[in-house]
Each structure stands twice: as C-alpha cells, then as structure tokens.
Scaffold this active site. Structure first.
Site, mmCIF file in Angstrom:
data_model
loop_
_atom_site.group_PDB
_atom_site.id
_atom_site.type_symbol
_atom_site.label_atom_id
_atom_site.label_comp_id
_atom_site.label_asym_id
_atom_site.label_seq_id
_atom_site.Cartn_x
_atom_site.Cartn_y
_atom_site.Cartn_z
ATOM 1 C CE LYS A 48 -3.739 -2.527 2.130
ATOM 2 N NZ LYS A 48 -4.447 -2.963 3.322
ATOM 3 C CD GLN A 92 -3.234 -4.396 6.368
ATOM 4 O OE1 GLN A 92 -3.285 -3.387 5.687
ATOM 5 N NE2 GLN A 92 -3.588 -5.580 5.898
ATOM 6 C CG ASP A 115 -9.910 -1.076 4.262
ATOM 7 O OD1 ASP A 115 -9.613 -1.110 3.045
ATOM 8 O OD2 ASP A 115 -9.169 -1.487 5.170
#
Ligand code: NAD
Length: 287
Positions: A48, A92, A115
C-alpha cells in the site's frame, strides 16, 4: 481462455489517478494503523505504501504494539478523524484477538473509511446511498467493467460471506441485475452451486478449493483467495479450470493489485468529497 489481468488494469488505473491528482495542489493523505506484528500484514502495508508513492499520495503509518491499550488506538483514530489533512484511515487486519476489532473500526469517521468497513458505510451500501465501497469488491466490479462483462441476468455464485469481500460483492452484483447465490463453510456440496455459475467468485482462503470438475464450460472465474505455502502464494482455484472456463483472474496478479488500486481511488474520492468537489468541473475549487 482470457486471463483477466488485474495487474495491468491496476497499473492503468493508477496512471489515470496520478494524472487526475496532478490537478490538485494538496496531496491526499492515507493513514494506516497496524497493531502487533503480523507478517502478512507487513507485506500488505508495504504494498500500500509503495502504491501511494507511485501515484504521489502521502502515506502515514501508525504502529501500535500488542501490549498497547485499546483506548490509545481509539484516541489516535479520533485525532485522525478531526485532522483535516488526513483523508483516509484504515485499520490493517487481522489484529490481535484481545482488541475489539469492531469497536476500533467503527471509531473511523465514515467519510474517511476508505476500506468501507464501518457499520455506517456498510449500512449506506446496503441502502444504495453513496458511500465508500470496500476495495476488493470495488476492484472486482472494475474488472467486470473493463472486460465488458455484463452481469445482467447472469447467475453469480459467490463463495464466502465476509463483510470485507463477499457481502458487499453480493450487493454490487445485485445492483447490476445478476441473480446471486452465496455459499459458505456450511454449504452442503458446493459443486451443486458452482456448476450453475455463469460467474463464480471465490473468496475463502483454501488452496485449490475449486477445480475443473466443479465449474461449467465457459464460466468466468474470479479468484480472490490467498493462501501462503513455502513462501508461495496460491488462490482458491486450481489452475486446471483453464481448460473449462472462459475467463480467469490469476493469483497473484488478479484481484490483489486491483484491491490496492481501489484503496488509492477511495482515498482520493474521500479527499474530493471532504473538500467539496463533487464533479471534475469543480476541480479548481481546491486548487
Ligand atoms: P474470511 O477469511 O473472513 O472468511 C472466509 C470465508 O470462507 C467464510 O465466509 C467462510 O464461510 C468461507 N468458507 C470457509 N471454508 C469454506 C469451504 N470449505 N467452503 C465454502 N466456504 C468456505 O473471508 P475474506 O476476508 O473475504 O477472505 C477470503 C480470502 O480472500 C482470504 O484468503 C483472504 O486472504 C483473501 N483476500 C484477498 C484479497 C485480495 O485483494 N486478493 C482481499 C481480501 C481478502
């Protein structure tokens, strides 16, 4: 048989994003929170970071230790929510079991939830309200769009029922007028369903769960799964399906890179919305 090249498509989409971002003076910022030391997460976070660098987006990494208190993480997220310079925030996953994953995720302001995992974002998605869509389903829908795969009246069979991938995919496929079947760990005889699929999307995480005996001729297969064995990555679909299916995403190089590209896209879309830009013609507003 056509290979659905997620790697190539993601490179193209990142180039387009880079060009679009060049019209803006301020750089969007993505904040990534990690807790503990998960080896796979290190690779994902690094990917990322690299992708952000490629398009000229800023990347901030906030590392927490497994011994840290949950309140400390919540406090940091609240600070990031308030910080006008931060446009996207992700936690994460996975995180150590001692933490309340849902409590931490739902602290993220939905306007920065790139997300698409908060209850607010998922509720909006379910109700067809404009929101940030989770990156993997969004990336899969981009593959369909690019390869002109029309979902209308097709039978889409999804294997897996996660909030991250499968449930949002179910909604997105319904929006495209597909007939959608969802299978999961308690489904009896998967092959009854997989053999009916015009489009089969597999998001389980079990190496070669699906093989050529389980799919019908001409089926389009999207392989989301990732399993690691001896430092190699495997998908959920046995490559022997190539003799039967019409299109297939490879692992690696299919859905994975699209997920990362969509994270960048979501962060930039969030940035634009936070700055009041609703259309390209309004670009100059925040120049
Ligand atoms: P998950 O890991 O939360 O859950 C797995 C799902 O598989 C569950 O819904 C379960 O019901 C189902 N399942 C388990 N065993 C099964 C079986 N034998 N038959 C049918 N269904 C079964 O799901 P997730 O977070 O969506 O992740 C799924 C896989 O996709 C993992 O391998 C993950 O690493 C991968 N993934 C890849 C990307 C990417 O960008 N390529 C992104 C997200 C997840």
């Amino acid at each position: 048989m056509i290979i659905l090249d997620g790697k190539g498509l993601s490179a193209k989409l990142k180039d387009e994003l880079k060009c679009e971002m060049n019209s803006y003076k301020k750089t969007p910022i993505l904040a990534v929170i990690t807790i503990g030391n998960n080896d796979a997460s290190k690779i994902y976070v690094n990917n990322k970071k690299k992708a952000c660098e490629e398009v000229g987006m800023s990347f901030l990494h906030f590392r927490f230790k497994e011994e840290d208190k949950e309140e400390k993480i919540i406090k940091k997220i609240k600070e990031l929510n308030k910080d006008e310079n931060i446009n996207g925030i992700i936690l994460q996953l996975p995180i150590p079991d001692k933490f309340d994953k849902y409590k931490i995720i739902n602290t993220i302001d939905s306007s920065k939830d790139v997300d698409g995992l908060t209850i607010e974002s998922q509720g909006k998605l379910f109700n067809n309200v404009d929101t940030l869509i989770p990156c993997t389903p969004k990336g899969i829908m981009e593959i369909f769009k690019y390869y002109k795969i029309d979902l209308e009246s097709k039978h889409v069979v999804i294997i897996g029922r996660s909030n991250l991938v499968s449930k949002p995919l179910y909604i997105e496929c319904l929006k495209k007028n597909a007939t959608v079947t969802v299978c999961h760990s308690k489904t009896k005889d998967l092959s009854i369903y997989t053999k009916q699929a015009d489009i089969l999307i597999v998001a389980v995480g079990k190496k070669y769960l699906i093989d050529k005996t389980m799919v019908k001729k001409g089926c389009i297969i999207i392989d989301v799964g990732i399993s690691r064995e001896d430092k190699k990555i495997y998908g959920d679909v046995n490559p022997n399906v190539e003799s039967v299916c019409s299109m297939l995403t490879p692992v690696p190089g299919g859905v994975g890179p699209m997920t990362v590209a969509m994270l960048l896209r979501n962060t930039f879309d969030a940035y634009k919305k936070q700055n009041g830009v609703v259309s390209i013609s309004e670009l100059n507003v925040i120049k």
